[in-house]
Every structure is written in C-alpha cells, then in structure tokens.
Design a protein around this motif. Structure first.
Motif, mmCIF file in Angstrom:
data_model
loop_
_atom_site.group_PDB
_atom_site.id
_atom_site.type_symbol
_atom_site.label_atom_id
_atom_site.label_comp_id
_atom_site.label_asym_id
_atom_site.label_seq_id
_atom_site.Cartn_x
_atom_site.Cartn_y
_atom_site.Cartn_z
ATOM 1 N N TYR A 158 0.791 -1.228 0.000
ATOM 2 C CA TYR A 158 0.000 0.000 0.000
ATOM 3 C C TYR A 158 0.824 1.279 0.000
ATOM 4 N N GLY A 159 2.128 1.162 0.170
ATOM 5 C CA GLY A 159 2.958 2.336 0.349
ATOM 6 C C GLY A 159 3.137 2.640 1.834
ATOM 7 N N SER A 160 4.193 3.364 2.163
ATOM 8 C CA SER A 160 4.541 3.607 3.561
ATOM 9 C C SER A 160 3.479 4.399 4.316
ATOM 10 N N ALA A 161 2.895 5.402 3.669
ATOM 11 C CA ALA A 161 1.920 6.259 4.354
ATOM 12 C C ALA A 161 0.709 5.454 4.812
ATOM 13 N N GLU A 162 0.176 4.625 3.920
ATOM 14 C CA GLU A 162 -0.982 3.816 4.288
ATOM 15 C C GLU A 162 -0.591 2.737 5.295
ATOM 16 N N ALA A 163 0.579 2.127 5.112
ATOM 17 C CA ALA A 163 1.030 1.099 6.051
ATOM 18 C C ALA A 163 1.188 1.676 7.450
ATOM 19 N N ARG A 164 1.618 2.916 7.520
ATOM 20 C CA ARG A 164 1.792 3.550 8.826
ATOM 21 C C ARG A 164 0.449 3.767 9.521
ATOM 22 N N LYS A 165 -0.579 4.033 8.751
ATOM 23 C CA LYS A 165 -1.920 4.172 9.334
ATOM 24 C C LYS A 165 -2.401 2.854 9.923
ATOM 25 N N ARG A 166 -1.915 1.760 9.368
ATOM 26 C CA ARG A 166 -2.332 0.432 9.801
ATOM 27 C C ARG A 166 -1.386 -0.165 10.837
ATOM 28 N N PHE A 167 -0.426 0.619 11.271
ATOM 29 C CA PHE A 167 0.658 0.117 12.121
ATOM 30 C C PHE A 167 0.107 -0.512 13.395
ATOM 31 N N LEU A 168 0.619 -1.674 13.729
ATOM 32 C CA LEU A 168 0.150 -2.405 14.910
ATOM 33 C C LEU A 168 0.742 -1.813 16.189
ATOM 34 N N GLU A 169 -0.113 -1.463 17.116
ATOM 35 C CA GLU A 169 0.324 -0.970 18.419
ATOM 36 C C GLU A 169 0.757 -2.145 19.282
ATOM 37 N N VAL A 170 1.904 -2.025 19.911
ATOM 38 C CA VAL A 170 2.373 -3.059 20.830
ATOM 39 C C VAL A 170 2.862 -2.398 22.109
ATOM 40 N N GLY A 171 3.129 -3.214 23.121
ATOM 41 C CA GLY A 171 3.621 -2.699 24.383
ATOM 42 C C GLY A 171 5.060 -2.209 24.272
ATOM 43 N N ARG A 172 5.538 -1.623 25.349
ATOM 44 C CA ARG A 172 6.884 -1.042 25.375
ATOM 45 C C ARG A 172 7.931 -2.139 25.413
ATOM 46 N N ASP A 173 8.793 -2.150 24.415
ATOM 47 C CA ASP A 173 9.853 -3.153 24.338
ATOM 48 C C ASP A 173 10.953 -2.798 25.339
ATOM 49 N N PRO A 174 11.453 -3.767 26.100
ATOM 50 C CA PRO A 174 12.510 -3.473 27.075
ATOM 51 C C PRO A 174 13.863 -3.188 26.437
ATOM 52 N N ARG A 175 14.006 -3.416 25.144
ATOM 53 C CA ARG A 175 15.290 -3.268 24.474
ATOM 54 C C ARG A 175 15.381 -1.901 23.809
ATOM 55 N N PRO A 176 16.335 -1.077 24.211
ATOM 56 C CA PRO A 176 16.420 0.286 23.667
ATOM 57 C C PRO A 176 16.477 0.333 22.147
ATOM 58 N N VAL A 177 17.252 -0.547 21.530
ATOM 59 C CA VAL A 177 17.390 -0.489 20.072
ATOM 60 C C VAL A 177 16.059 -0.768 19.380
ATOM 61 N N MET A 178 15.262 -1.671 19.927
ATOM 62 C CA MET A 178 13.992 -1.972 19.296
ATOM 63 C C MET A 178 12.943 -0.915 19.608
ATOM 64 N N ARG A 179 13.036 -0.246 20.744
ATOM 65 C CA ARG A 179 12.132 0.884 21.003
ATOM 66 C C ARG A 179 12.365 1.981 19.974
ATOM 67 N N GLU A 180 13.636 2.275 19.720
ATOM 68 C CA GLU A 180 13.963 3.320 18.753
ATOM 69 C C GLU A 180 13.556 2.903 17.337
ATOM 70 N N ALA A 181 13.802 1.635 16.994
ATOM 71 C CA ALA A 181 13.420 1.149 15.669
ATOM 72 C C ALA A 181 11.904 1.204 15.490
ATOM 73 N N TYR A 182 11.185 0.789 16.509
ATOM 74 C CA TYR A 182 9.717 0.812 16.464
ATOM 75 C C TYR A 182 9.208 2.224 16.202
ATOM 76 N N ASN A 183 9.735 3.189 16.933
ATOM 77 C CA ASN A 183 9.296 4.578 16.754
ATOM 78 C C ASN A 183 9.653 5.098 15.360
ATOM 79 N N MET A 184 10.808 4.690 14.861
ATOM 80 C CA MET A 184 11.219 5.124 13.525
ATOM 81 C C MET A 184 10.239 4.631 12.465
ATOM 82 N N PHE A 185 9.867 3.363 12.549
ATOM 83 C CA PHE A 185 8.939 2.819 11.563
ATOM 84 C C PHE A 185 7.533 3.390 11.749
ATOM 85 N N LYS A 186 7.129 3.555 12.975
ATOM 86 C CA LYS A 186 5.761 3.990 13.246
ATOM 87 C C LYS A 186 5.532 5.449 12.881
#
Length: 258
Positions: free
Chosen positions: A155-183
C-alpha cells in the motif's frame, strides 16, 4: 525474535510457548518476552537454536498428550528454519505450511513463516501472519515492524503507517527506537549512530532495521549499505541468531555481494 539471540537453557516447567517431547521437555529463554525454544529428543539434523513452539504445547507437556502429528509439525518447523538459513526460502515456507497442516495451532506463532513470505514477495500473506502473531503476543515489537514492511510493499509507507500495529513497550532500547522510527518516520542514520558504540547486538539490529527501513522507502542503495554492514558486523559474523541468518538471506535475495 530477540536481541540478542543468545540463550540461557533451563529445565523448569515452561510457562509460555513450550511444547514437549514424549520423554522430557526443556525451554531456552530468549531475552525477548514470549519467544521460547524447544528441544526434541529424536534423531534429526544438528539442533537449530531458533525453534518456534505453540502455547498449546503446555497442555500437551502437562498431560503427556503430545500427538504424533504435533511432534511431526515441530520437526517440520525445525526443517523450515534450517532451510531458510541455507537460503532455500521457498523450501522453508513449504515446511512451515506442512507444519500447519499437521498441527493448525502452530500458525499463531510462526513468525519465521512471515519472514520467509516477505522474501517470496507474498506480502499479503506475510502481513496476515504477523498480525496473527501480534494478536497472540501484543508486545511483539519486531512482528509489528515486519507487518509494516509487508504492507508498505502493498500500500505504500503512508498507508502502512496508518495500519501500524500498536504493541507494548519493548525493554530493548534499540527496538524501542526502531519501532518509533517505523511507526512515526525517522532517520535510519541516527538509529545506527545511536547504537554504533553500544553492544555488538545493538549495532547489528540498528543496521538491520536501518536497511529494512530504507527498503520500505524504495531506497535500495542505502538499504544495501546498512544490510551489508549488519552482515559484516561482529555479531552478524559470529552469532547463531536467526536474524543474523536473515540478513545474509536478504543480501542473497537482492543479489548483493558480501
């Protein structure tokens, strides 16, 4: 999926995703909530340390009610993971699908299948697999990112971002930052720079997800730089992490030399 993929083996009663062998069972705890591994006491190829199991195995382990089809399903998953590591992506999906035929309960936990589907350009099926996985484990950061990666191709990044799955807070700093970057959108270069002086596993994962982010934006040259860097990192070269294998498979599928 986990950062890092090193394991501490225990022999206590499992409490999340374990399955059992007819003789005994053990689990290997990953440093990510919810992904547990299973050791089968049978004659098979050398043990792959990344082995998916289902929560249904808890009851099987307690009652001793493991069916032959369930055991065969677990063996098929293991074969699929080995094939993926070897670069046979289509073969891995065939084994994962066979496992589901043998034991449909396994589908809810087969994140490895979703990864393989991505590399076969079967993005709709891959997104479905990751959504099912997150429904079972609502704290699964990496599966939410991989769902985005599949849907960005559809669908393209803009539409995919609207559909982004919400998850709980990851305990790993690198994945928290990656998650926020994608979201929310972000700068992959900053992600890599942030963890370039950290632990080897963090640099690997920062590079891996920087490359994947660029791919979602159709910036193949930049994606290549970071994906190759993840493969050539100390962690990428030495680790038996399933994701270290994935980085190499990614480069193989894109015909990028290491």
């Amino acid at each position: 999926m986990a950062v890092p993929r090193s394991m501490t083996t225990v022999t206590s009663t499992p409490f999340h995703h374990p399955s059992s062998s007819p003789h005994s069972f053990s689990t290997s705890i990953l440093p990510k909530p919810s992904h547990f591994l299973h050791t089968i006491t049978i004659s098979t190829p050398p043990r792959n340390p990344k082995f998916s199991t289902s929560v249904s195995g808890i009851w099987d382990a307690i009652t001793g009610g493991v069916s032959d089809s369930s055991r065969q399903a677990l063996i098929a998953i293991r074969r699929g993971m080995i094939l993926f590591r070897q670069g046979d992506v289509a073969g891995s999906v065939a084994e994962f699908d066979h496992a589901i035929q043998l034991d449909p309960r396994q589908k809810a936990y087969l994140w490895q299948r979703g990864l393989s589907l991505y590399y076969l350009d079967r993005f709709e099926e891959g997104a479905e697999q990751f959504r099912i996985d997150v429904a079972q484990n609502p704290n699964d950061t990496e599966e939410s990112i991989w769902c985005f990666l599949c849907e960005a191709q559809l669908y393209g990044s803009a539409e995919a971002r609207k559909r982004f799955l919400e998850v709980g807070r990851d305990p790993r700093p690198v994945m928290r930052e990656a998650y926020n970057m994608f979201k929310y959108g972000g700068d992959p270069e900053k992600l890599v720079d942030m963890f370039s002086k950290g632990r080897e596993s963090e640099y690997f994962y920062a590079s891996l997800y920087a490359g994947l982010y660029y791919e979602s934006q159709n910036e193949a040259d930049k994606a290549k730089v970071h994906m190759v860097a993840s493969c050539k990192s100390s962690y990428g070269l030495r680790s038996d992490d399933y994701m270290a294998s994935l980085a190499k498979v990614h480069c193989m599928c894109r015909n990028w030399e290491l």
